[in-house]
Design an enzyme around this catalytic site. Structure first.
Site: not given
Ligand code: C5P
Length: 396
Positions: A279, A323, A337, A289, A307-308, A341, A210, A305
């Protein structure tokens, strides 16, 4: 006590009897968290040996401008760049005169010209020399250029005179140095920040990613450093230089970002997830390739996964900030959210306006925590970052 966490203090010592107090000053600076390196003038070495200041600072003392060996290691330009502050204590009448004239006739005066760091002087000289109109004019010139002056203190002098001219006490000088920098409200706290995009490979040359620039995460890291935090960035691929005093761990995929995040968890007080994590990732990464073939192909993707959310579920858990980029019902979605989370704070970003956010230098956000929220008006990302860090320091 003022803090000097994350600060490189280059201490210049010139040739006055007060040079013996420089040894204590090195300690006072270190106790406030500073890294200290020392430059001595030739005169200073008549009063105190370089060995003393080398032992205390833990680094060789720099004495010569034209020294082949020194220039091979940390030469005068590297020293000038290394410094976050050039502190000269004691600063003799002669040195004050040379600095005001912009001379570059020894290592210390050359570095003073070559550095972009602020300059602070603690003058020390006989009271009559301090009162002399020539010294007064030189000091005034330096003050007009933005040089900070600490002291001198008044009292009994080594020469027997009484009056202003004694070098200020080392603790007072070190506090004055600390007060030049931003708050120490996160002094010594360990912060991990994820930043930038992730890249999810399809084959050896292609990936899904992205447009995240990483600017917000890097600005947060700079603000955390300025607040005194020990700061690590886990960064996806970005075109940004590492802020001074941060450690940057470069990763590509969400999986790698998670792995590094979990590895750092035992040494993390505050975790800020600013990365734009993909995502989904391709189910398989082809070894070779992928060849052009049929008109249509289907790509099978699988969730990455979170992460947060994984960090927020860990135990013990750091203060966890996420965020939320949303286009509608921003605050309601962000609060949801945060709860889903398990976050302690969430920074909500309205990405409906294309002129802010992702690749821009500006942002406007609302910061939410369980029992409060604060809107931060549109501003440069550095300003927003400082405000977010301040709110984190208050709430964490
Ligand atoms: O669920 P969403 O992508 O909207 O959530 C955004 C927040 O979750 C951000 O803080 C982003 O860094 C974190 N995030 C993450 N791992 C993912 C997706 C989002 O840590 N796979």
């Amino acid at each position: 006590m003022a803090h000097l966490f994350n600060r490189n203090v280059l201490l210049g010592v010139s040739g006055g009897i007060a040079a013996y107090k420089s040894a204590e000053l090195v300690r006072e600076l270190q106790e406030r968290g500073a890294q200290v390196r020392v430059i001595m003038t030739r005169g200073a070495q008549e009063f105190i040996t370089p060995l003393t200041l080398q032992a205390l600072s833990g680094h060789p003392v720099h004495t010569e401008l034209l020294d082949e060996r020194a220039e091979l290691g940390m030469g005068h330009i590297e020293l000038a760049r290394w410094a976050d502050l050039l502190l000269i204590a004691p600063a003799t009448a002669d040195l004050v005169a040379r600095l005001s004239a912009g001379r570059a006739d020894d290592l210390l005066s050359t570095v003073a010209l070559a550095t972009a760091a602020p300059l602070m002087l603690a003058p020390a000289m006989n009271q009559q020399m301090w009162k002399d109109p020539a010294t007064t004019a030189n000091i005034n010139t330096l003050v007009q250029r933005g040089v900070q002056i600490v002291g001198p203190a008044a009292g009994l002098q080594a020469c027997g005179d009484v009056g202003p001219g004694r070098m200020e006490a080392p603790a007072i000088i070190a506090d004055a140095a600390g007060s030049l920098f931003a708050t120490g409200e996160l002094a010594g706290k360990r912060i991990v920040i994820t930043a930038g995009p992730t890249r999810e490979a399809l084959d050896p040359v292609r990936y899904i990613s992205n447009n995240s620039s990483g600017k917000m995460g890097y600005a947060l890291a700079q603000a955390a450093v300025d607040a005194g935090a020990i700061t690590t960035i886990i960064s996806g691929p970005v075109n940004l230089a590492a802020p001074k005093h941060t450690q940057v761990l470069s990763v590509h995929s969400a999986e790698e970002m998670l792995e590094q995040s979990l590895r750092l968890l035992p040494e993390c007080d505050i975790f800020i997830a600013c990365a734009a994590v993909a995502d989904y990732r391709p189910v398989t990464i082809e070894d070779q390739k992928i060849k052009k073939g049929p008109e249509e192909v289907t790509l099978q993707l699988v969730r990455t996964p979170d992460i947060v959310a994984t960090v927020a579920k860990s135990s013990p858990k750091p203060y966890t900030v996420g965020f939320a980029a949303e286009t509608n019902d921003v605050l309601a979605y962000a609060r949801d959210k945060m709860q889903r989370k398990g976050l302690d704070m969430i920074v909500a970003n309205d990405v409906g306006d294309p002129s802010i956010g992702f690749n821009s230098d500006e942002n406007a956000v609302t910061v939410l925590w369980p029992d409060g929220q604060q809107a931060l008006e549109r501003a440069n990302k550095n300003t927003i970052a400082r405000q977010i860090v301040h709110l984190i320091a208050q709430q964490a």
